[in-house]
Design a protein around this motif. Structure first.
Motif, PDB file in Angstrom:
ATOM      1  N   TYR A  13     -14.551  -1.529   8.553  1.00 10.69           N
ATOM      2  CA  TYR A  13     -13.602  -0.439   8.803  1.00 10.69           C
ATOM      3  C   TYR A  13     -14.006   0.855   8.078  1.00 10.69           C
ATOM      4  N   GLU A  14     -15.314   1.097   8.045  1.00 10.12           N
ATOM      5  CA  GLU A  14     -15.835   2.294   7.371  1.00 10.12           C
ATOM      6  C   GLU A  14     -15.271   3.586   7.939  1.00 10.12           C
ATOM      7  N   ARG A  15     -15.005   3.612   9.235  1.00 12.29           N
ATOM      8  CA  ARG A  15     -14.565   4.872   9.854  1.00 12.29           C
ATOM      9  C   ARG A  15     -13.155   5.283   9.429  1.00 12.29           C
ATOM     10  N   TYR A  16     -12.487   4.420   8.694  1.00 16.30           N
ATOM     11  CA  TYR A  16     -11.112   4.727   8.288  1.00 16.30           C
ATOM     12  C   TYR A  16     -10.987   5.103   6.808  1.00 16.30           C
ATOM     13  N   THR A  17     -12.113   5.339   6.132  1.00 17.07           N
ATOM     14  CA  THR A  17     -12.033   5.585   4.686  1.00 17.07           C
ATOM     15  C   THR A  17     -11.214   6.821   4.342  1.00 17.07           C
ATOM     16  N   GLN A  18     -11.165   7.813   5.248  1.00 15.28           N
ATOM     17  CA  GLN A  18     -10.404   9.032   4.974  1.00 15.28           C
ATOM     18  C   GLN A  18      -9.033   9.024   5.663  1.00 15.28           C
ATOM     19  N   SER A  19      -8.657   7.886   6.228  1.00 16.09           N
ATOM     20  CA  SER A  19      -7.370   7.787   6.920  1.00 16.09           C
ATOM     21  C   SER A  19      -6.279   7.321   5.967  1.00 16.09           C
ATOM     22  N   PRO A  20      -5.082   7.927   6.041  1.00 18.69           N
ATOM     23  CA  PRO A  20      -3.959   7.427   5.233  1.00 18.69           C
ATOM     24  C   PRO A  20      -3.595   6.004   5.637  1.00 18.69           C
ATOM     25  N   ALA A  21      -3.185   5.199   4.672  1.00 17.38           N
ATOM     26  CA  ALA A  21      -2.841   3.804   4.957  1.00 17.38           C
ATOM     27  C   ALA A  21      -1.708   3.703   5.971  1.00 17.38           C
ATOM     28  N   GLY A  22      -0.821   4.683   5.950  1.00 18.79           N
ATOM     29  CA  GLY A  22       0.302   4.666   6.879  1.00 18.79           C
ATOM     30  C   GLY A  22      -0.103   4.834   8.335  1.00 18.79           C
ATOM     31  N   ASP A  23      -1.322   5.337   8.575  1.00 17.79           N
ATOM     32  CA  ASP A  23      -1.807   5.527   9.946  1.00 17.79           C
ATOM     33  C   ASP A  23      -2.648   4.352  10.449  1.00 17.79           C
ATOM     34  N   LEU A  24      -2.891   3.378   9.592  1.00 16.66           N
ATOM     35  CA  LEU A  24      -3.761   2.260   9.958  1.00 16.66           C
ATOM     36  C   LEU A  24      -2.998   1.216  10.763  1.00 16.66           C
ATOM     37  N   SER A  25      -3.725   0.482  11.596  1.00 17.59           N
ATOM     38  CA  SER A  25      -3.131  -0.653  12.296  1.00 17.59           C
ATOM     39  C   SER A  25      -2.822  -1.757  11.297  1.00 17.59           C
ATOM     40  N   GLY A  26      -2.015  -2.727  11.725  1.00 19.56           N
ATOM     41  CA  GLY A  26      -1.677  -3.837  10.840  1.00 19.56           C
ATOM     42  C   GLY A  26      -2.894  -4.609  10.385  1.00 19.56           C
ATOM     43  N   GLY A  27      -3.846  -4.825  11.290  1.00 21.82           N
ATOM     44  CA  GLY A  27      -5.054  -5.550  10.934  1.00 21.82           C
ATOM     45  C   GLY A  27      -5.910  -4.806   9.923  1.00 21.82           C
ATOM     46  N   THR A  28      -6.015  -3.475  10.078  1.00 26.73           N
ATOM     47  CA  THR A  28      -6.819  -2.683   9.147  1.00 26.73           C
ATOM     48  C   THR A  28      -6.128  -2.578   7.789  1.00 26.73           C
ATOM     49  N   LEU A  67       0.834  -1.192   0.000  1.00 28.35           N
ATOM     50  CA  LEU A  67       0.000   0.000   0.000  1.00 28.35           C
ATOM     51  C   LEU A  67       0.874   1.248   0.000  1.00 28.35           C
ATOM     52  N   ASN A  68       0.276   2.355  -0.411  1.00 27.79           N
ATOM     53  CA  ASN A  68       0.946   3.654  -0.347  1.00 27.79           C
ATOM     54  C   ASN A  68       0.523   4.331   0.945  1.00 27.79           C
ATOM     55  N   GLY A  69       1.471   4.502   1.854  1.00 31.92           N
ATOM     56  CA  GLY A  69       1.149   5.045   3.161  1.00 31.92           C
ATOM     57  C   GLY A  69       0.552   6.430   3.147  1.00 31.92           C
ATOM     58  N   ALA A  70       0.785   7.197   2.067  1.00 35.60           N
ATOM     59  CA  ALA A  70       0.282   8.572   1.992  1.00 35.60           C
ATOM     60  C   ALA A  70      -1.146   8.647   1.469  1.00 35.60           C
ATOM     61  N   LEU A  71      -1.637   7.573   0.850  1.00 32.46           N
ATOM     62  CA  LEU A  71      -2.988   7.581   0.280  1.00 32.46           C
ATOM     63  C   LEU A  71      -4.000   7.072   1.298  1.00 32.46           C
ATOM     64  N   GLN A 126      -8.827   6.726  -1.431  1.00 29.49           N
ATOM     65  CA  GLN A 126      -7.949   6.961  -2.582  1.00 29.49           C
ATOM     66  C   GLN A 126      -7.410   5.655  -3.161  1.00 29.49           C
ATOM     67  N   HIS A 127      -7.096   4.705  -2.284  1.00 26.63           N
ATOM     68  CA  HIS A 127      -6.677   3.388  -2.777  1.00 26.63           C
ATOM     69  C   HIS A 127      -7.786   2.735  -3.601  1.00 26.63           C
ATOM     70  N   LEU A 128      -9.012   2.841  -3.119  1.00 26.29           N
ATOM     71  CA  LEU A 128     -10.126   2.242  -3.850  1.00 26.29           C
ATOM     72  C   LEU A 128     -10.288   2.893  -5.224  1.00 26.29           C
TER      73      LEU A 128
END
Length: 218
Positions: free
Chosen positions: A117-132, A83-87, A91-93
């Motif tokens: 994990y709907e609440r994370y749709t606007q979160s950058p991938a780099g900020d997500l937990s490993g599971g998310t 994944l791109n941590g900045a997107l 944006q990935h979708l």
């Protein structure tokens, strides 16, 4: 298809060989045939070559010898999310929907809801937990509704609720004739599968889960 006839395989690997440098061969003539709607586990010890085989099936690693036939579409979920941590998730979708020439991201958003994990749709991938991150990885693999889905230990980092949602998703895929191949080493999951393919000494030995396997479940 004529009554009583066997459906054509959606994935066939024949005589797959792979070595790395001067090391002992990792794969030494592995064969695997997967039918529509079939759930297959590739089971083996660490270092047996499971991830190597899956990469070859996915076309991301060339085999030294052998042939892989895949007449339909493929989804591949590697063990480590790419994944791109900045997107953001959204944006990935959008990016992967465009890459797959999909008209919209509706399927991706449906999978986001299914995996919770709907609440994370606007979160950058780099900020997500490993599971998310792994949920997003799986969503991207399924975005184009492929005929064959290849998963390398896909539920690492999942909590119990997500783990159960994952299996509900797999059952839906099977019901719609999609084939799923999962790398696993966990014995208690074996009752879920139609076919177990034991990888040892570079070769696959297919077997149907025994009644004992089917009663050792979650």
């Amino acid at each position: 298809m004529a009554p009583g006839s066997t459906p054509a395989p959606v994935l066939r690997a024949t005589d797959i060989h792979k070595s790395f440098g001067s090391r002992r061969p990792v794969l030494r003539g592995a064969d695997l045939t997967v039918a529509p709607g079939q759930l297959v586990a590739v089971v083996g010890e660490n270092g047996a070559g499971k991830s190597t085989l899956l990469k070859i099936l996915a076309g991301t690693l060339p085999a030294d010898r052998g042939e892989v036939t895949l007449p339909g579409t493929l989804g591949y979920c590697p063990q480590e999310p790419v994944l791109n941590g900045a997107l953001t998730v959204e944006q990935h979708l959008r990016y992967f929907a465009a890459a797959r020439r999909l008209p919209d991201t509706d399927r991706g958003l449906e999978l986001v809801r299914l995996l919770g994990y709907e609440r994370y749709t606007q979160s950058p991938a780099g900020d997500l937990s490993g599971g998310t991150r792994q949920k997003l990885n799986l969503t991207i693999a399924l975005l184009h509704d492929p005929d064959v889905l290849l998963l390398d230990e896909p539920y690492q980092g999942f909590d119990w609720e997500t783990y159960l949602r994952f299996w509900d998703l797999v059952e839906d895929l099977r019901a719609r004739g999609k084939a799923v191949v999962i790398i696993t080493h966990l014995v208690f999951e074996q009752e879920r599968f139609d076919l177990l393919a034991d990888l040892a000494d570079g070769r696959l030995t297919p077997r149907t889960p025994s009644q004992e396997d089917r009663h050792v479940g979650v």
